[in-house]
Motif scaffolding. Structure first.
Motif, PDB file in Angstrom:
ATOM      1  N   CYS A 290      19.349 -42.045 -17.792  1.00 26.53           N
ATOM      2  CA  CYS A 290      20.273 -41.814 -16.678  1.00 26.53           C
ATOM      3  C   CYS A 290      21.713 -41.798 -17.182  1.00 26.53           C
ATOM      4  CB  CYS A 290      20.109 -42.908 -15.622  1.00 26.53           C
ATOM      5  SG  CYS A 290      18.646 -42.718 -14.574  1.00 26.53           S
ATOM      6  N   ALA A 291      22.034 -42.726 -18.074  1.00 25.66           N
ATOM      7  CA  ALA A 291      23.395 -42.796 -18.610  1.00 25.66           C
ATOM      8  C   ALA A 291      23.726 -41.538 -19.412  1.00 25.66           C
ATOM      9  CB  ALA A 291      23.549 -44.044 -19.475  1.00 25.66           C
TER      10      ALA A 291
ATOM     11  N   HIS B 184      22.579 -44.572 -28.375  1.00 25.54           N
ATOM     12  CA  HIS B 184      23.339 -45.407 -27.453  1.00 25.54           C
ATOM     13  C   HIS B 184      24.396 -44.573 -26.738  1.00 25.54           C
ATOM     14  CE1 HIS B 184      25.969 -45.591 -31.022  1.00 25.54           C
ATOM     15  NE2 HIS B 184      26.962 -45.851 -30.182  1.00 25.54           N
ATOM     16  N   VAL B 185      24.814 -45.081 -25.584  1.00 27.46           N
ATOM     17  CA  VAL B 185      25.778 -44.378 -24.733  1.00 27.46           C
ATOM     18  C   VAL B 185      26.861 -45.362 -24.307  1.00 27.46           C
ATOM     19  CG1 VAL B 185      26.108 -43.020 -22.632  1.00 27.46           C
ATOM     20  CG2 VAL B 185      23.929 -42.908 -23.844  1.00 27.46           C
TER      21      VAL B 185
ATOM     22  N   LEU C  45      30.584 -41.242 -23.529  1.00 24.14           N
ATOM     23  CA  LEU C  45      30.472 -41.030 -24.978  1.00 24.14           C
ATOM     24  C   LEU C  45      29.005 -41.158 -25.370  1.00 24.14           C
ATOM     25  CD1 LEU C  45      33.539 -43.119 -26.208  1.00 24.14           C
ATOM     26  CD2 LEU C  45      33.425 -40.671 -25.681  1.00 24.14           C
ATOM     27  N   ARG C  46      28.367 -40.030 -25.689  1.00 24.15           N
ATOM     28  CA  ARG C  46      26.957 -40.019 -26.063  1.00 24.15           C
ATOM     29  C   ARG C  46      26.850 -40.081 -27.583  1.00 24.15           C
ATOM     30  NH1 ARG C  46      28.108 -36.422 -22.121  1.00 24.15           N
ATOM     31  NH2 ARG C  46      27.044 -36.710 -20.109  1.00 24.15           N
TER      32      ARG C  46
ATOM     33  N   ALA D  97      30.178 -50.652 -20.864  1.00 26.60           N
ATOM     34  CA  ALA D  97      28.743 -50.837 -21.091  1.00 26.60           C
ATOM     35  C   ALA D  97      28.279 -49.968 -22.248  1.00 26.60           C
ATOM     36  CB  ALA D  97      27.956 -50.496 -19.827  1.00 26.60           C
ATOM     37  N   VAL D  98      27.606 -50.568 -23.221  1.00 22.87           N
ATOM     38  CA  VAL D  98      26.967 -49.834 -24.314  1.00 22.87           C
ATOM     39  C   VAL D  98      25.467 -49.883 -24.041  1.00 22.87           C
ATOM     40  CG1 VAL D  98      26.647 -49.623 -26.791  1.00 22.87           C
ATOM     41  CG2 VAL D  98      28.803 -50.528 -25.890  1.00 22.87           C
TER      42      VAL D  98
END
Length: 475
Positions: free
Chosen positions: A442-443, A413-414, A408-409, A428-429
């Motif tokens: 990278c995320a 934040h991802v 979820l982009r 993980a946020v």
């Protein structure tokens, strides 16, 4: 959430390790409840974020042109009536197919139903004393009929698929592309993570139309010298051989040294570098036969055993059954002689089964369908898989967590849902401010099924997210 290692500590630690000549990846550690990730900014070096080492997913897969042309030639020579409708029917059937019900389960269920019927008949027990033996036997027979009728209505009726010439063509049109896409995705991960691996031989159990052979040839065609295809259906073996020859029996094979058999090689000394079973374990009639087959395949594995099933609860549970048989707690380290290579970053029990609502661990692969079997330009194959490796895996990046849901982009934040090396599911946020720009980029560049190359990233326990997406057939 804050990073558990402060920036000053990271710099000091990195400098000391660089002086000692040790790779920065050795900083990855296993911390309970924390995803093992390498979030030092130097680890990428000159590699772009969109190509970071944790990416193992593929872009849209195309069927090899020789195979696509051969399939079209076969269907033109042997046309099938209502092909589009029948491909949809068999795809839906295979997606919703469950495992055969075990005899012990049936006996238990029958006993429970009999007890319920007896309880309902209890008020009539006094009357039974006045009945003659013939009437008593008649009531008992009536009870048996009621139990059997209820069992038929409430029990899944598994049936073997017997492929004749026409059904094999329908299966080819419906599933050849999807199987090829899923297997290509699994082989790609082995090839990327272990580029020095050059297999000599392949064993494909339940080979069907030969999609695994084509995917293996695409991945390691230069080194593979022997392809052993095992399928109990002689019709399927003939069709797979015909596809290899471009649709004409008199033409030479596009891939050399492909052999077809209806049974697994008997000799325990015969091993193959890569052994695969794609969408085949659910075709076996019992749990005992599935376990026996998986153990045989593992004994014949030289390096990698690749198991793939539909991305449903049933498919995932079939794979976890096989995984537990070969890697479970009851198996000694000496006996198992291997590790889970993918998708799990650990050899521990699947954390999905620890949740209240058990959802399958599955992934997707986009592919282009055959133009004469579908009007869609793009389809997604949803599948579950497990790759087991003989011996030990030397790379520290094995502990990198796997992204098990769509990324979820969001602005700045991802969200990443991860399966971690400590056997837990984490959420993980990731932000650039808290987790460095490199890790954040990278995320954002990662997708469902990739691994996140980070260490000491503070996360949250995965919440119970109930989704029904796994109940829908792959399209």
């Amino acid at each position: 959430m804050a990073v558990t290692i402060q920036r000053s500590n990271r710099v000091t630690c990195a400098a000391r390790i660089c002086l000692e000549g040790i790779s920065l990846r050795t900083l990855a550690t296993i911390i309970p409840g924390i995803a093992p990730v390498d979030n030092l900014s130097e680890f990428l070096e000159t590699v772009p974020h969109r190509e970071h080492p944790g990416i193992t997913s593929l872009k849209t897969v195309h069927l090899p042109s020789q195979l696509a042309d051969a399939a079209q030639a076969v269907l033109e020579k042997h046309p099938v009536s209502q092909l589009a409708e029948r491909t949809l029917q068999i795809s839906t059937y295979l997606w919703s197919r469950k495992r055969p019900v075990e005899d012990e389960t049936l006996r238990t269920k029958a006993a429970e139903l009999e007890q319920k019927f007896l309880e309902k008949m209890a008020p009539l027990s006094a009357v039974h004393e006045s009945l003659d033996p013939l009437q008593v036997e008649e009531q008992k027979e009536n009870l048996r009929r009621q139990v059997l009728a209820k069992l038929r209505k409430t029990t899944y009726h598994w049936q073997p698929l017997n492929y004749d010439k026409e059904l094999s063509l329908v299966y080819m049109a419906a599933r050849m592309n999807g199987v090829y896409a899923a297997v290509s995705r699994a082989f790609h991960e082995i090839k990327k993570r272990v580029p020095e691996f050059q297999p000599y031989s392949l064993l494909d159990f339940g080979s069907g139309t030969g999609s695994v052979t084509w995917a293996a040839h695409q991945a390691w065609g230069e080194s593979l010298k022997e392809y052993m295809c095992i399928d109990s259906s002689s019709v399927m073996n003939k069709l797979a051989d015909l596809l290899l020859r471009g649709g004409s029996e008199s033409s030479p094979s596009h891939i050399n040294a492909v052999y077809f058999r209806q049974f697994l090689p008997v000799s325990p000394k015969v091993k193959f570098d890569v052994v695969s079973s794609a969408f085949s374990l659910n075709d076996l009639p019992s749990q005992a036969e599935r376990i026996s087959t998986v153990q045989t395949l593992w004994r014949k594995t030289g390096s990698y055993l690749v198991l793939i099933e539909s991305g449903t609860r049933e498919g995932h549970q079939i794979l976890m059954e096989a995984r537990d048989v070969l890697m479970g707690a009851k198996v000694s380290r000496e006996s198992r002689s291997g590790i889970v290579f993918a998708p799990c970053p650990h050899d521990l029990p699947c954390p999905k089964f620890a949740q209240k609502t058990i959802l399958p661990c599955n992934f997707t692969q986009a592919y282009h369908p055959l133009p004469y079997t579908s009007k869609q330009d793009l389809k997604l194959e949803k599948f579950s898989y497990v790759i087991l490796q003989k011996g030990e895996y030397k790379g520290i990046e094995r502990s990198w967590p796997r992204i098990i849901e769509p990324v979820l982009r969001r602005p700045r934040h991802v969200h990443c849902h991860l399966c971690c090396s400590d056997g837990t599911l984490q959420h993980a946020v990731i932000t650039a401010k808290k987790h460095t720009k490199d890790l954040y980029r990278c995320a954002r560049s990662s997708n469902w099924g990739d691994r996140l190359p980070v260490s000491n990233l503070e996360t949250e326990k995965e919440s119970e997210n109930v989704s029904e997406s796994d109940n829908l057939p792959s399209t």
